[in-house]
Design an enzyme around this catalytic site. Sequence first.
Site, PDB file in Angstrom:
ATOM      1  N   ALA A  93       0.983  -1.588   0.426  1.00  0.00           N
ATOM      2  CA  ALA A  93       0.438  -0.191  -0.322  1.00  0.00           C
ATOM      3  C   ALA A  93       0.560   1.086   0.147  1.00  0.00           C
ATOM      4  O   ALA A  93       2.109   1.417   0.225  1.00  0.00           O
ATOM      5  CB  ALA A  93      -0.986  -0.090   1.277  1.00  0.00           C
ATOM      6  N   GLY A 138       1.796  -5.405   0.968  1.00  0.00           N
ATOM      7  CA  GLY A 138       0.955  -5.749   0.073  1.00  0.00           C
ATOM      8  C   GLY A 138       1.115  -6.305  -1.236  1.00  0.00           C
ATOM      9  O   GLY A 138       0.459  -7.152  -1.867  1.00  0.00           O
ATOM     10  N   GLU A 141       1.121 -10.127  -0.591  1.00  0.00           N
ATOM     11  CA  GLU A 141      -0.150 -10.280  -0.068  1.00  0.00           C
ATOM     12  C   GLU A 141      -0.339 -10.047  -2.117  1.00  0.00           C
ATOM     13  O   GLU A 141      -1.530 -11.761  -2.424  1.00  0.00           O
ATOM     14  CB  GLU A 141      -0.737  -9.457   0.274  1.00  0.00           C
ATOM     15  N   GLU A 161       4.601  -6.178   8.159  1.00  0.00           N
ATOM     16  CA  GLU A 161       3.153  -5.208   9.097  1.00  0.00           C
ATOM     17  C   GLU A 161       3.405  -4.980   9.978  1.00  0.00           C
ATOM     18  O   GLU A 161       2.953  -3.677  10.780  1.00  0.00           O
ATOM     19  CB  GLU A 161       1.744  -5.654   8.437  1.00  0.00           C
TER      20      GLU A 161
END
Length: 286
Positions: A93, A138, A141, A161
């Site tokens: 992100a 992310g 991910e 994170e």
Amino acid sequence: FNKLPLLLRRCSIIPKYIANQANGSSSSEFINVEKLENRLYMLTLCRKNGLNSFSKQMLAEFNEKVCKLSQDRENVSVVIVQSSVEKVFCAGADLKERLVMPESEIAAFVTSLRDAFTSLAEAPFISIAAIEGSALGGGLELALSCDMRIAGAKAKLGLPELSLAVIPGAGGTQRLPTIVGVAKAKELIYLGTILSAEKAAAISLVNEAVEDGKAVERALQLGRIMIAKGPVALRTAKAAINGSPANAVNMQWEGQLYGREVVHSQDRQEGLKAFVEKRPPEYTGR
């Protein structure tokens, strides 16, 4: 497939929040899709200035492209996901954008990112992540949402994170255990371990570790093998495997925890500020 209508409904819902936040832009500045040959496509992340971090606009473009590819399932069998940015696959992100984002928007944005990655995971085509450079947070991910992962020798993979006082919120807590096992997933998430391509391959986080700069080449080789198979059988095999109880994921639970426990914490704000200011965070547990 019974999941396809749900996927297409998600495709129509996601942009309503994100597209309205993306400065009204409908152009594809950060995501490119190219047809390589019959039923084989390349999706390229190309947000150089943001190191392929997902801003609102990039997420809107990504969702649009994935949904269009999914709707053309008779002509799209394999999609390779790559980066055009040197030394980075995806940085996750956009934390600078997140820092100034109102709390009321954060949960909606993370939900939209999670849903977009789920659309990729449930798409009727086979996706292969060709990872060169870093795939962190992310970024990993996104790779976990793909059916297969090929990593170049200099790739770095991890979910750091917790160092920012948040949890992996775009499917990482759900998909990682199904791929590497619960015990190893807990270790990687709790410690924020960053793995080399070789170590990632050793625990099956990636399917193969190849020479530096060769991830796309290997992904293309695998993709060409797959498109020679029966298209209906290929997408049915994916649906059958994904539908197995052993591969069940609970994205709603991850989303509830993210919104309830993480979004409103003082530590989350401190983690983001420390990251932007390039200093160690001072967490209070609140």
